[in-house]
Design a protein around this motif. Structure first.
Motif, PDB file in Angstrom:
ATOM      1  N   LYS A  36       0.547  -1.095  -0.099  1.00  0.00           N
ATOM      2  CA  LYS A  36       0.250   0.363   0.115  1.00  0.00           C
ATOM      3  C   LYS A  36       0.817   1.772  -0.123  1.00  0.00           C
ATOM      4  N   LEU A  37       1.903   0.993   0.293  1.00  0.00           N
ATOM      5  CA  LEU A  37       2.970   2.932   0.363  1.00  0.00           C
ATOM      6  C   LEU A  37       3.541   2.920  -0.802  1.00  0.00           C
ATOM      7  N   ASN A  38       3.256   1.823  -1.960  1.00  0.00           N
ATOM      8  CA  ASN A  38       4.107   1.879  -3.191  1.00  0.00           C
ATOM      9  C   ASN A  38       4.875   2.453  -3.783  1.00  0.00           C
ATOM     10  N   ALA A  39       6.324   1.546  -2.847  1.00  0.00           N
ATOM     11  CA  ALA A  39       7.494   1.827  -2.822  1.00  0.00           C
ATOM     12  C   ALA A  39       8.350   1.561  -4.259  1.00  0.00           C
ATOM     13  N   GLY A  40       7.160   1.987  -5.770  1.00  0.00           N
ATOM     14  CA  GLY A  40       7.944   1.292  -6.575  1.00  0.00           C
ATOM     15  C   GLY A  40       8.705   0.113  -7.075  1.00  0.00           C
ATOM     16  N   ASP A  41      10.575   0.236  -6.927  1.00  0.00           N
ATOM     17  CA  ASP A  41      10.927  -0.719  -7.457  1.00  0.00           C
ATOM     18  C   ASP A  41      12.001  -0.723  -6.495  1.00  0.00           C
ATOM     19  N   TYR A  42      11.162  -2.089  -5.272  1.00  0.00           N
ATOM     20  CA  TYR A  42      11.278  -2.495  -3.959  1.00  0.00           C
ATOM     21  C   TYR A  42      12.172  -3.291  -4.210  1.00  0.00           C
TER      22      TYR A  42
END
Length: 104
Positions: A36-42
């Motif tokens: 849900k944080l949408n941290a992109g390219d984790y």
């Protein structure tokens, strides 16, 4: 102190440290991807190999993320759970992390 290992992506930034190496850990938090944080390219750059536990508590650290990176908005983030800045011979991790974050 605990030990950790770098992933292949982590070795591209911090060097080819093939064996688990010692690093300072000061009872910090643990990381886990949170969609849900949408941290992109984790990306995971390192995992703990050993951990700390006391008084019969389970050791949940081995295999958990120690260094991660991702994108947030228009920028990149990199988080350390251990403390390379307080680990003799690993202080350069901070400089390499800054170099990584500055590259587009």
């Amino acid at each position: 102190d605990v030990t950790m290992e770098l992933t292949d992506d982590g070795k591209k930034i911090f060097g080819p440290l093939d064996e688990p190496f010692r690093i300072r850990y000061a009872n910090g938090t643990m990381l886990h991807p949170f969609p849900k944080l949408n941290a992109g390219d984790y990306k995971v750059f390192g995992h703990f190999s050993t951990g700390l536990s006391e008084n019969g508590a389970p050791d949940i650290m081995p295999g958990r993320e120690a260094i991660i990176s991702g994108t947030f908005g228009n920028g990149k983030i990199l988080l350390f759970i251990p403390h390379p800045e307080y680990t003799p011979g690993r202080e350069y991790f901070i400089l390499n992390a800054v170099d990584y974050l500055m590259k587009k």
